[in-house]
Design a protein around this motif. Structure first.
Motif, PDB file in Angstrom:
ATOM      1  N   GLU A 162      29.847 -39.252 -33.753  1.00 50.50           N
ATOM      2  CA  GLU A 162      29.517 -38.112 -32.881  1.00 50.50           C
ATOM      3  C   GLU A 162      29.366 -36.845 -33.703  1.00 50.50           C
ATOM      4  O   GLU A 162      29.844 -36.780 -34.840  1.00 50.50           O
ATOM      5  CB  GLU A 162      30.655 -37.904 -31.876  1.00 50.50           C
ATOM      6  N   SER A 163      28.792 -35.842 -33.104  1.00 45.90           N
ATOM      7  CA  SER A 163      28.628 -34.555 -33.771  1.00 45.90           C
ATOM      8  C   SER A 163      29.982 -34.001 -34.203  1.00 45.90           C
ATOM      9  O   SER A 163      30.945 -34.036 -33.444  1.00 45.90           O
ATOM     10  CB  SER A 163      27.947 -33.591 -32.807  1.00 45.90           C
ATOM     11  N   GLY A 164      30.053 -33.553 -35.456  1.00 47.20           N
ATOM     12  CA  GLY A 164      31.276 -32.930 -35.949  1.00 47.20           C
ATOM     13  C   GLY A 164      32.331 -33.887 -36.476  1.00 47.20           C
ATOM     14  O   GLY A 164      33.435 -33.469 -36.832  1.00 47.20           O
ATOM     15  N   THR A 165      32.013 -35.192 -36.560  1.00 48.53           N
ATOM     16  CA  THR A 165      33.019 -36.141 -37.035  1.00 48.53           C
ATOM     17  C   THR A 165      33.095 -36.190 -38.556  1.00 48.53           C
ATOM     18  O   THR A 165      34.012 -36.808 -39.110  1.00 48.53           O
ATOM     19  CB  THR A 165      32.753 -37.576 -36.505  1.00 48.53           C
ATOM     20  N   PHE A 214      31.147 -36.693 -45.451  1.00 52.06           N
ATOM     21  CA  PHE A 214      31.357 -37.978 -46.112  1.00 52.06           C
ATOM     22  C   PHE A 214      30.169 -38.377 -46.986  1.00 52.06           C
ATOM     23  O   PHE A 214      30.344 -39.032 -48.020  1.00 52.06           O
ATOM     24  CB  PHE A 214      31.712 -39.069 -45.105  1.00 52.06           C
ATOM     25  N   GLU A 269      20.071 -37.380 -39.054  1.00 48.53           N
ATOM     26  CA  GLU A 269      19.511 -37.585 -37.706  1.00 48.53           C
ATOM     27  C   GLU A 269      18.327 -38.536 -37.708  1.00 48.53           C
ATOM     28  O   GLU A 269      17.256 -38.204 -37.206  1.00 48.53           O
ATOM     29  CB  GLU A 269      19.073 -36.241 -37.121  1.00 48.53           C
ATOM     30  N   GLN A 296      45.182 -27.776 -43.195  1.00 51.86           N
ATOM     31  CA  GLN A 296      44.232 -27.512 -44.285  1.00 51.86           C
ATOM     32  C   GLN A 296      43.299 -26.340 -43.936  1.00 51.86           C
ATOM     33  O   GLN A 296      43.031 -25.472 -44.762  1.00 51.86           O
ATOM     34  CB  GLN A 296      43.402 -28.765 -44.578  1.00 51.86           C
ATOM     35  N   ARG A 322      34.597 -30.320 -36.382  1.00 50.62           N
ATOM     36  CA  ARG A 322      33.970 -28.997 -36.457  1.00 50.62           C
ATOM     37  C   ARG A 322      34.605 -28.038 -35.464  1.00 50.62           C
ATOM     38  O   ARG A 322      34.854 -26.874 -35.759  1.00 50.62           O
ATOM     39  CB  ARG A 322      32.463 -29.088 -36.203  1.00 50.62           C
TER      40      ARG A 322
HETATM   41  N1  LIG Z   1      37.973 -35.561 -42.861  1.00 51.36           N
HETATM   42  C1  LIG Z   1      37.687 -34.263 -42.983  1.00 51.36           C
HETATM   43  N2  LIG Z   1      38.468 -33.454 -43.743  1.00 51.36           N
HETATM   44  C2  LIG Z   1      38.198 -32.159 -43.870  1.00 51.36           C
HETATM   45  N3  LIG Z   1      37.156 -31.534 -43.287  1.00 51.36           N
HETATM   46  C3  LIG Z   1      36.334 -32.276 -42.526  1.00 51.36           C
HETATM   47  C4  LIG Z   1      36.557 -33.681 -42.342  1.00 51.36           C
HETATM   48  N4  LIG Z   1      35.601 -34.160 -41.517  1.00 51.36           N
HETATM   49  C5  LIG Z   1      34.818 -33.121 -41.206  1.00 51.36           C
HETATM   50  N5  LIG Z   1      35.235 -31.987 -41.806  1.00 51.36           N
HETATM   51  C6  LIG Z   1      34.636 -30.642 -41.649  1.00 51.36           C
HETATM   52  O1  LIG Z   1      34.212 -30.527 -40.301  1.00 51.36           O
HETATM   53  C7  LIG Z   1      32.960 -29.880 -40.184  1.00 51.36           C
HETATM   54  C8  LIG Z   1      31.942 -30.778 -39.495  1.00 51.36           C
HETATM   55  O2  LIG Z   1      31.652 -31.906 -40.315  1.00 51.36           O
HETATM   56  P1  LIG Z   1      30.156 -32.416 -40.592  1.00 51.36           P
HETATM   57  O3  LIG Z   1      29.199 -31.281 -40.666  1.00 51.36           O
HETATM   58  O4  LIG Z   1      30.209 -33.330 -41.764  1.00 51.36           O
HETATM   59  O5  LIG Z   1      29.906 -33.224 -39.242  1.00 51.36           O
HETATM   60  P2  LIG Z   1      28.631 -34.099 -38.811  1.00 51.36           P
HETATM   61  O6  LIG Z   1      29.153 -35.421 -38.384  1.00 51.36           O
HETATM   62  O7  LIG Z   1      27.609 -34.077 -39.895  1.00 51.36           O
HETATM   63  O8  LIG Z   1      28.141 -33.312 -37.516  1.00 51.36           O
HETATM   64  P3  LIG Z   1      26.634 -33.181 -36.898  1.00 51.36           P
HETATM   65  O9  LIG Z   1      26.324 -34.516 -36.282  1.00 51.36           O
HETATM   66  O10 LIG Z   1      26.777 -32.116 -35.862  1.00 51.36           O
HETATM   67  O11 LIG Z   1      25.721 -32.816 -38.032  1.00 51.36           O
HETATM   68  C9  LIG Z   1      32.579 -29.504 -41.607  1.00 51.36           C
HETATM   69  O12 LIG Z   1      32.980 -28.185 -41.848  1.00 51.36           O
HETATM   70  C10 LIG Z   1      33.366 -30.476 -42.455  1.00 51.36           C
HETATM   71  O13 LIG Z   1      33.610 -29.945 -43.724  1.00 51.36           O
END
Ligand SMILES: Nc1ncnc2c1ncn2[C@@H]1O[C@H](COP(=O)(O)OP(=O)(O)OP(=O)(O)O)[C@@H](O)[C@H]1O
Ligand SMILES: [Mg+2]
Length: 320
Positions: free
Chosen positions: A33-36, A41, A104, A188, A222
């Motif tokens: 999902e968004s923000g996971t 990674f 995406e 953190q 996020r």
């Molecule tokens: N396990 C984690 N430890 C520390 N920070 C994390 C972790 N997972 C996500 N974050 C932080 O959370 C925020 C959202 O993560 P990220 O942008 O990678 O999500 P995404 O899955 O790519 O979302 P979207 O689908 O909306 O693009 C970022 O600032 C990221 O650094």
């Protein structure tokens, strides 16, 4: 390198898998999902891989309009189309030797999917208007929302491309499904945002953490990060109290439904008085009416619970 929090058993397994696949050139599909944390990674895999000192390039399937996709991704030769006054390498070439992230992917058109499949299979392509085959060596990491599988089922995403990309598929769980990560992530982020402002010793009150543990985080990591940023910037104090969290996290309704934290009557009273004051935009006469108490009693309670109206509200109450 950014430190990724992986405390929960589910995330520990993922961290181990990530470390292992980082050493290979296998295509990886990160679902979630968004923000996971898909972007985070992807970066982490690159940084742990032997390609870490090579380019890290991203193509966003949602941001590139169909007609620009080819020229951006594959580049073009001079004269390939009107306006192509000079040859230009595309993102595939820019990523050569390194990692290419396809974000995406469910938004890619079928035409774009066909072209990508060809490059992945042949490991070479031509620029637009070019005849020469360009060989490339890139590690591909694709990112997609969980409804990706639905897109394959509905044939809006090619099955063959899916399997090429998902040699290793990793699904990042929702934050709701790994609440063990909330305290460590929150800690953190507190440190991170406090440090940015040269502050030390900032920490969450126990009740603040309890509220966070009770929340479902539709925006995942996020959203937690944004909430903490706002809370840290919202006070100069060392302890982040529940009042520094957004209202929707500590409404009377949410407190009542809380799994972990059963509020005291006084706590509920304080939160409810705040809600009513917000509802009537600081009008204390109306608030007292709704609450069924006298204005004097309301003032006393506001004093006791340290309820200060925000500036806009107090200006309004001056005109009562
Ligand atoms: N396990 C984690 N430890 C520390 N920070 C994390 C972790 N997972 C996500 N974050 C932080 O959370 C925020 C959202 O993560 P990220 O942008 O990678 O999500 P995404 O899955 O790519 O979302 P979207 O689908 O909306 O693009 C970022 O600032 C990221 O650094
Ligand atoms: Mg992302």
């Amino acid at each position: 390198m950014m430190k990724l929090v992986t405390t929960s058993p589910a995330m520990q397994r993922i961290a181990e898998l990530v470390e292992r696949v980082a050493q290979t050139d296998s295509s990886v599909l990160l679902l979630g999902e968004s923000g996971t944390g898909k972007d985070a990674f992807a970066r982490c895999i690159h940084d742990l891989s032997p390609r870490r000192n090579q380019p890290f390039v991203k193509i966003d399937g949602a941001a590139l309009p169909e007609d620009l996709f080819e020229s951006e991704v594959f580049g073009f030769e001079k004269g390939a189309f009107t306006g192509a006054i000079e040859s230009k390498p595309g993102r595939f070439e820019a990523a050569n030797g390194g990692t290419l992230v396809l974000d995406e992917i469910s938004n890619l058109s079928l035409a774009a999917q066909a072209k990508l499949l060809r490059v992945i299979e042949e490991r070479s392509f031509e620029r637009l208007g070019g005849k020469q085959a360009i060989k490339i060596d890139v590690r591909i990491i694709a990112l997609a929302n969980v409804d990706m599988k639905e897109a394959v089922r509905a044939h809006t995403f090619r099955n063959d491309l899916y399997y090429r990309l998902a040699v290793v598929a990793i699904e990042l769980p929702r934050l709701l499904d790994r609440s063990e990560d909330i305290p460590v992530l929150a800690e953190q982020f507190v440190k991170q945002f406090a440090a940015r402002n040269g502050r030390t010793g900032v920490q969450l009150a126990k009740t603040t953490l309890e509220l966070l543990l009770d929340y479902d985080f539709p925006g995942n990591v996020r959203e937690l990060r944004n909430i903490i940023e706002r809370a840290v910037l919202g006070t100069n104090r060392e302890i982040i109290e529940p009042e520094h969290l957004p209202d929707y996290l500590r409404s009377a309704n949410r407190l009542m439904q809380s799994r972990l934290h059963k509020p005291s009557l006084a706590e509920l009273e304080a939160v409810y008085i705040r809600e009513v004051l917000e509802y009537v935009r600081g009008n204390k006469t109306r608030a007292a009416e709704i609450l069924g108490i006298s204005r004097k009693n309301l003032y006393e309670k506001m004093h006791r619970y340290k309820i200060n109206l925000s500036r806009a509200q107090s200006v309004e109450s001056l005109c009562e």
